[in-house]
Design an enzyme around this catalytic site. Structure first.
Site, PDB file in Angstrom:
ATOM      1  N   ASN A  91       0.759  -1.144   0.079  1.00  0.00           N
ATOM      2  CA  ASN A  91      -0.054  -0.164   0.092  1.00  0.00           C
ATOM      3  C   ASN A  91       0.692   1.141   0.083  1.00  0.00           C
ATOM      4  O   ASN A  91       2.106   1.249  -0.014  1.00  0.00           O
ATOM      5  CB  ASN A  91      -0.847  -0.031   1.034  1.00  0.00           C
ATOM      6  CG  ASN A  91      -2.304   0.610   1.045  1.00  0.00           C
ATOM      7  OD1 ASN A  91      -2.429   1.680   0.131  1.00  0.00           O
ATOM      8  ND2 ASN A  91      -3.589  -0.052   1.326  1.00  0.00           N
ATOM      9  N   HIS A 121      24.324   2.250  12.254  1.00  0.00           N
ATOM     10  CA  HIS A 121      25.307   3.230  12.397  1.00  0.00           C
ATOM     11  C   HIS A 121      25.946   2.661  13.708  1.00  0.00           C
ATOM     12  O   HIS A 121      25.228   1.939  14.595  1.00  0.00           O
ATOM     13  CB  HIS A 121      24.592   4.404  12.863  1.00  0.00           C
ATOM     14  CG  HIS A 121      23.851   4.983  11.733  1.00  0.00           C
ATOM     15  ND1 HIS A 121      24.362   5.860  10.568  1.00  0.00           N
ATOM     16  CD2 HIS A 121      22.540   5.343  11.382  1.00  0.00           C
ATOM     17  CE1 HIS A 121      23.575   5.881   9.711  1.00  0.00           C
ATOM     18  NE2 HIS A 121      22.182   5.630  10.027  1.00  0.00           N
ATOM     19  N   ARG A 186       6.561  -8.887  19.809  1.00  0.00           N
ATOM     20  CA  ARG A 186       6.411 -10.324  20.652  1.00  0.00           C
ATOM     21  C   ARG A 186       5.321 -10.915  20.015  1.00  0.00           C
ATOM     22  O   ARG A 186       4.371 -10.721  19.566  1.00  0.00           O
ATOM     23  CB  ARG A 186       6.324  -9.983  22.062  1.00  0.00           C
ATOM     24  CG  ARG A 186       4.995  -9.367  22.372  1.00  0.00           C
ATOM     25  CD  ARG A 186       4.818  -8.995  24.019  1.00  0.00           C
ATOM     26  NE  ARG A 186       3.422  -8.655  24.225  1.00  0.00           N
ATOM     27  CZ  ARG A 186       2.919  -7.635  23.746  1.00  0.00           C
ATOM     28  NH1 ARG A 186       3.230  -6.555  22.823  1.00  0.00           N
ATOM     29  NH2 ARG A 186       1.679  -7.423  24.104  1.00  0.00           N
TER      30      ARG A 186
END
Length: 199
Positions: A91, A121, A186
């Site tokens: 979408n 990073h 989770r």
């Protein structure tokens, strides 16, 4: 990761290997600008010329399966490291930052404003100040559903038939057939168990 100061490879070679590299490089800048132009052209053609838009999408991405459909706007770093399987739907507003490979399987459903983020990073502040970065691949296996606004972090694989709830932040691999929600995401159930049919 390799020591960036003792590496003779080009920034692009380092980037594709997932090692530290500096993106302020002429070759990478040119590839990024190419992708930006193709993204813009894809979005402009999409409403009135679907065949022309599909041709631009094939030029932009590293692979597009038959029947894949990605609504613009689509945002990529390079496009060439993104592969989308057959019959996959995305979408509006997919962000797929492909400094390394992003592989999306067949029959995947992607809600609006999903982010697939491969860049990383360094934790070392001096390396960050020097503009070093790296990346870890993302894999979305077949028939996954990513709810709107979900964020998938670097190095994650989402197993076949899994469902990621809207707004979830996926920080680790998701087993096949699992339903995950929340931040960090989770597992709340396995497909085939009782419970709600939508997330």
């Amino acid at each position: 990761m390799s020591d960036p100061e003792r590496d003779d490879r080009s920034p692009r070679e380092r980037m594709l290997a997932g090692d530290l590299y500096n993106a302020d490089d002429p070759e990478l800048n040119a590839a990024s600008l190419r992708a930006a132009r193709l993204q813009k052209r894809y979005a402009a053609l999409w409403p009135d010329d679907p065949e022309g838009a599909a041709a631009v999408l094939r030029e932009l991405l590293g692979g597009v399966g038959e029947g894949a459909f990605l609504k613009p706007p689509l945002y990529v770093d390079y496009g060439s490291n993104l592969r989308v399987g057959a019959r996959t739907f995305a979408n509006y507003g997919l962000v797929a930052l492909d400094v390394v490979s992003i592989t999306i399987g067949d029959d995947v459903q992607i809600g609006p404003n999903v982010q697939l983020l491969t860049p990383t990073h360094p934790l070392d502040p001096e390396l960050r100040r020097a503009k070093w970065e790296a990346g870890e691949p993302i894999v979305i296996e077949d028939n996954v559903w990513l709810g709107g606004g979900a964020i998938v972090l670097p190095g994650v694989t989402i197993g076949r038939d899994a469902v990621v709830g809207a707004g979830a932040v996926v920080t680790r691999d998701v087993p096949p057939g699992a339903v995950v929600v929340g931040n960090p995401a989770r597992v709340v159930r396995r497909l085939g168990e009782g419970g709600p049919t939508a997330v």
